[in-house]
Design a protein around this motif. Structure first.
Motif, PDB file in Angstrom:
ATOM      1  N   ALA A 572       0.829  -1.206   0.000  1.00 15.82           N
ATOM      2  CA  ALA A 572       0.000   0.000   0.000  1.00 15.82           C
ATOM      3  C   ALA A 572       0.861   1.253   0.000  1.00 15.82           C
ATOM      4  O   ALA A 572       0.494   2.275  -0.600  1.00 15.82           O
ATOM      5  N   LYS A 573       2.009   1.194   0.660  1.00 19.05           N
ATOM      6  CA  LYS A 573       2.911   2.348   0.698  1.00 19.05           C
ATOM      7  C   LYS A 573       3.399   2.709  -0.706  1.00 19.05           C
ATOM      8  O   LYS A 573       3.461   3.887  -1.066  1.00 19.05           O
ATOM      9  N   HIS A 574       3.728   1.705  -1.500  1.00 17.86           N
ATOM     10  CA  HIS A 574       4.323   1.950  -2.818  1.00 17.86           C
ATOM     11  C   HIS A 574       3.292   1.954  -3.952  1.00 17.86           C
ATOM     12  O   HIS A 574       3.620   2.358  -5.073  1.00 17.86           O
ATOM     13  N   SER A 575       2.065   1.528  -3.667  1.00 15.17           N
ATOM     14  CA  SER A 575       1.061   1.439  -4.721  1.00 15.17           C
ATOM     15  C   SER A 575       0.527   2.820  -5.112  1.00 15.17           C
ATOM     16  O   SER A 575       0.181   3.638  -4.245  1.00 15.17           O
ATOM     17  N   ASN A 576       0.431   3.060  -6.421  1.00 22.09           N
ATOM     18  CA  ASN A 576      -0.165   4.308  -6.900  1.00 22.09           C
ATOM     19  C   ASN A 576      -1.681   4.322  -6.731  1.00 22.09           C
ATOM     20  O   ASN A 576      -2.311   5.379  -6.815  1.00 22.09           O
ATOM     21  N   ASP A 577      -2.259   3.138  -6.482  1.00 19.80           N
ATOM     22  CA  ASP A 577      -3.711   3.055  -6.329  1.00 19.80           C
ATOM     23  C   ASP A 577      -4.171   3.441  -4.919  1.00 19.80           C
ATOM     24  O   ASP A 577      -5.341   3.757  -4.713  1.00 19.80           O
ATOM     25  N   THR A 578      -3.271   3.377  -3.953  1.00 18.65           N
ATOM     26  CA  THR A 578      -3.600   3.750  -2.576  1.00 18.65           C
ATOM     27  C   THR A 578      -3.007   5.124  -2.306  1.00 18.65           C
ATOM     28  O   THR A 578      -1.787   5.297  -2.276  1.00 18.65           O
ATOM     29  N   GLN A 579      -3.878   6.096  -2.126  1.00 16.34           N
ATOM     30  CA  GLN A 579      -3.405   7.476  -2.016  1.00 16.34           C
ATOM     31  C   GLN A 579      -2.935   7.852  -0.607  1.00 16.34           C
ATOM     32  O   GLN A 579      -2.045   8.680  -0.449  1.00 16.34           O
ATOM     33  N   ALA A 580      -3.556   7.262   0.411  1.00 13.13           N
ATOM     34  CA  ALA A 580      -3.211   7.687   1.774  1.00 13.13           C
ATOM     35  C   ALA A 580      -3.303   6.504   2.732  1.00 13.13           C
ATOM     36  O   ALA A 580      -4.102   5.582   2.530  1.00 13.13           O
ATOM     37  N   ILE A 581      -2.471   6.554   3.774  1.00  8.86           N
ATOM     38  CA  ILE A 581      -2.492   5.549   4.833  1.00  8.86           C
ATOM     39  C   ILE A 581      -2.499   6.273   6.173  1.00  8.86           C
ATOM     40  O   ILE A 581      -1.694   7.194   6.402  1.00  8.86           O
ATOM     41  N   ILE A 582      -3.392   5.844   7.050  1.00  7.44           N
ATOM     42  CA  ILE A 582      -3.499   6.403   8.400  1.00  7.44           C
ATOM     43  C   ILE A 582      -3.375   5.261   9.407  1.00  7.44           C
ATOM     44  O   ILE A 582      -4.004   4.211   9.244  1.00  7.44           O
ATOM     45  N   TRP A 583      -2.548   5.469  10.426  1.00 12.72           N
ATOM     46  CA  TRP A 583      -2.520   4.521  11.546  1.00 12.72           C
ATOM     47  C   TRP A 583      -3.346   5.112  12.685  1.00 12.72           C
ATOM     48  O   TRP A 583      -3.065   6.208  13.165  1.00 12.72           O
TER      49      TRP A 583
END
Length: 809
Positions: A572-583
């Motif tokens: 998910a960090k490197h995927s262009n399809d996932t724009q944001a990650i929240i913990w």
């Protein structure tokens, strides 16, 4: 009058039962006797030395010197203990102290919990705290790992103050005790540890600051914080720093905490495992500490005189009591079979080591016989009881505390307390990725959102463990619905997500939504007490859920992770399809609102990771049973925690993004310290890389110094963006190059600073040279090295050199 006579008759009957039981040969005291006693008398509230209460018991309070408030605590406690028989003394040494009815001394339950709110955790029949129609719940704050991610010690203390206000109010209502066995301040050595969610992370200094901040919030009564005689300093409630020491394994591939022998290098004990406890005692003045189940180098922690008496009381000057983790003394005999002891020998070893209170029944069952067998002195029991009853005196259990007696039901689950829980959850959220500034979402643009994943409608999962009944729940769906129209699909049957058949529905929802929010993560079935992890992956098909939904999402895809421990989100960090990650961790009862406020920009995230997020293959490099922290090239092991880990990360310790941009400028700094040794101070050697420059006086022992030298510097921080925001400033020290076997860097200070858009704030730091620039060598000495150190802010955002020159006498 008839009711009073009935109560007196019951009290007399209980006195006879206790006396008869005390004369029996010690065996196994059942929990049922405690339950009967509590049903008869209830939780005792108010205070022991109440003249009217003694009159109702048919006694004269003036006959008992321990109730004479004109006398010192020391004299009063001695009088109380001297009045007890051996059998009566022994019956006070467990978490349920049965009291002495003939002295008017009631039963006291020592066991209450307040890890992140008042909790009703404990063994049935021996816990003081409970909820019912009178007190249906208490404010449930985020789990500790979340709260620490704020790096805001003011918040940590504020939460402690609210928790202790609610705890004291519950005590006044007969629903809680006064002693709370919290916080958990074990350093997270290994990312597989199941109790990571309960802890303040992997840095021993940060853990220590959290420990004393939260303890001060729990214990301090305004106006009495600085009383010089700490044995008389009043306490709002009694906190407990646990579990001492080197405890960070529960149940991993057959290894369990009840039989685990932690083989620890003394260098690591001083540098990592003991430091938070020292800070908790010295700076927090904590009322108690708890020893752990495990052995350390072959000796049970709860029977190690060096750890308990010599260190806690001798070196650190503990003013309080030492309690075992529950049934630790029993574990010494039953599980560890240490020295092949009898039960009497086991309790004698623990008592003689300095363990005052047994959470369990072994002390109460076997200490009497141990005295008769000559294995322990009665005076040792007297010392233990002195430590226990002195704390109860400080808590007002004997005399009351008028400042606290007004606390009641209106102080529990108040609007202000719930808002603090919401704000704590917001401050602890960490923005890990935000490609193309996809966040925050705009309510005018993102009117319909797909909210999917096993945690989309989370409630109980958000409060984690060691929790009570929350005042209420605000789930992610509840919170997000305040901003947009929500289409909800779980995507998984549960958190284990063993079936992928439900993913299709989430994909269809994502095709038509203005944005898609995927809530994934762990739960207590994967990480908790008694259960460690074996990998760092999302369970089941959760990874596929993220991947497939993000590929088809019409709008941006935001992944929200609920977990205490780390998970490998490399894809998910490197995927262009996932724009944001929240913990989001386990964000407490108001977690759903906090998540929504961050996603839609009502709150600009400022949290930072208190853990290194390792790649999944990290768990293949060394077993969890190895206590090693430093890297070992021969084994291909890259080390543990940011202080020693030299491998690649998914996200590093201290990582966290904002919706705005901050610029740093070093305004002024002192960069040089000259130290001239006197004739009683001596140069100490350090190992340097072969061929590298070595100062004529490499180092000096910290304990030989006065430690009054400081480095001061000011940092100007400008918010260059369009949003107000909080910048978390983490300061590290880096030791001189080419000293072998020392840390890469270590946290020495941090501050959370709110700065409005386009405005500037100046932050001043004052670093004690001994505490900020020390290293621990192989022989476990704390040394201050001579040479060129570096002060580094953030991940090399700003740095400057500090030259420490030590001159021999």
């Amino acid at each position: 009058m008839a009711k009073l006579k009935s109560l007196l008759a019951l009290f007399t009957l209980f006195t006879i039962l206790v006396a008869c039981s005390a004369r029996k040969t010690p065996s196994t005291t059942p929990r049922t006797s405690t339950i009967i006693a509590k049903k008869t008398f209830g939780n005792f509230s108010g205070h022991v030395c109440d003249a009217e209460r003694y009159s109702q018991l048919g006694m004269e309070i003036k006959d008992f010197a321990f109730c004479d408030s004109s006398l010192s605590y020391q004299v009063r406690v001695k009088d109380l203990i001297d009045r007890m028989t051996l059998e009566e003394k022994v019956r006070q040494l467990g978490d349920t102290a049965y009291g002495v009815p003939r002295l008017g001394l009631p039963l006291y339950e020592w066991w209450s919990e307040a890890l992140h709110g008042v909790a009703d955790v404990g063994q049935e029949g021996s816990k003081a705290t409970y909820f019912d129609d009178i007190v249906p719940g208490a404010t449930s704050f985020p789990n500790v790992i979340n709260t620490v991610a704020s790096f805001n010690e003011t918040l940590w203390k504020a939460i402690g103050e609210v928790v202790s206000n609610e705890a004291r109010a519950m005590y006044n209502l007969g629903h809680a005790g006064l002693t709370f066995w919290s916080p958990n301040i074990n350093v997270v050595r290994d990312p597989r540890w199941g109790r990571t969610l309960e802890t303040p992370g992997e840095d021993p200094y940060v853990v220590g600051v959290y420990a004393y901040s939260y303890v001060r919030g729990l214990q301090d009564i305004e106006g009495t914080e600085n009383i010089t005689d700490l044995n008389t300093r009043p306490l709002k409630v009694g906190a407990c720093c646990k579990h001492y020491a080197a405890y960070d394994l529960d149940m991993w591939l057959g290894a369990n905490r009840r039989t685990f022998d932690a083989r620890v290098h003394q260098q690591d004990m001083v540098e990592t495992f003991q430091r938070p406890f020292e800070m908790c005692v010295k700076e927090g003045d904590v009322a108690s500490v708890m020893c752990s189940f495990n052995e350390i180098d072959g000796i049970p922690a709860c029977a190690d005189r060096n750890l308990l008496t010599d260190t806690f009381r001798g070196e650190w000057n503990l003013h309080g009591y030492i309690v075992s983790d529950c049934d630790s003394v029993k574990v010494m005999f039953k599980n560890e079979q240490w020295l092949h002891d009898t039960p009497e020998e086991a309790v004698s070893q623990a008592l003689n080591a300095g363990l005052d209170l047994d959470c369990g029944f072994y002390y109460k069952n076997y200490t009497g016989n141990a005295v008769l067998q000559g294995k322990v002195r009665e005076s040792t029991i007297d010392n233990a009881l002195t430590n226990l009853y002195t704390v109860l005196m400080r808590l007002g259990w004997f005399d009351g505390n008028k400042k606290l007696e007004a606390l009641g039901k209106s102080d529990i689950c108040s609007k202000e307390n719930i808002e603090l829980a919401t704000d704590a959850a917001r401050q602890g959220i960490v923005l890990l990725k935000n490609a193309n500034n996809s966040l925050p979402l705009n309510p005018d643009k993102h009117k319909t959102i797909a909210v999917v994943g096993p945690h989309a409608n989370a409630t109980e999962i958000m409060i984690g463990n060691y929790a009570g009944n929350p005042c209420k729940y605000t789930s992610p769906i509840n919170g997000l619905s305040n901003y947009a129209k929500v289409e909800f699909h779980r995507g998984c049957g549960d958190v284990a997500c063993k079936n992928e058949s439900m993913i299709y529905q989430t994909m269809e929802a994502a095709k038509n939504a203005d944005a898609t929010i995927v809530l994934v993560g762990l739960a207590l079935e994967f990480e908790r007490e008694e259960h460690d992890r074996t990998d760092l992956l999302l369970p089941g098909y959760q990874h596929q859920l993220i991947e497939q939904v993000s590929k088809l999402s019409k709008g941006p895809t935001i992944v929200v992770v609920m977990s205490g421990g780390v998970v490998d989100l490399s894809h998910a960090k490197h995927s262009n399809d996932t724009q944001a990650i929240i913990w989001a961790g386990y964000p407490g009862q108001e977690g759903g609102q906090a998540i929504a406020d961050v996603i839609f920009g009502k709150h600009n995230p400022g949290g930072r990771l208190p853990l290194t997020w390792y790649p999944a293959n990290y768990t293949d490099m060394l077993p969890m049973t190895s206590m090693q922290l430093r890297p070992d090239d021969a084994l291909g092991f890259p080390g543990r925690t940011y202080k020693f880990y030299n491998g690649s990360t998914v996200f590093p310790f201290g990582h966290g993004l904002s919706y705005t941009k901050f610029a740093y400028n070093l305004k002024k700094a002192s960069r040089k310290v000259d130290i001239k040794l006197n004739k009683f101070q001596h140069c100490r050697d350090l190992n340097y890389t072969a061929g590298m420059f070595k100062p004529s006086c490499p180092a000096v022992k910290v304990e030989d110094m006065h430690c009054d030298e400081h480095i001061e510097f000011e940092v100007e921080i400008q918010n260059k963006g369009k949003m107000d925001g909080t910048e978390t400033v983490i300061v590290y020290s880096v030791p001189p190059e080419n000293i072998e076997g020392v840390h890469i860097k270590q946290v020495v200070a941090f501050k959370s600073v709110f700065i409005r858009a386009k405005e500037t704030a100046t932050v001043k730091f004052v670093l004690n040279v001994c505490q900020s620039f020390f290293v621990v060598n192989y022989n476990a000495y704390k040394l201050l090295p001579s040479g060129g150190h570096t002060v580094m802010i953030g991940d090399k955002v700003l740095s400057f050199p500090v030259q420490i020159k030590i001159k021999d006498h």
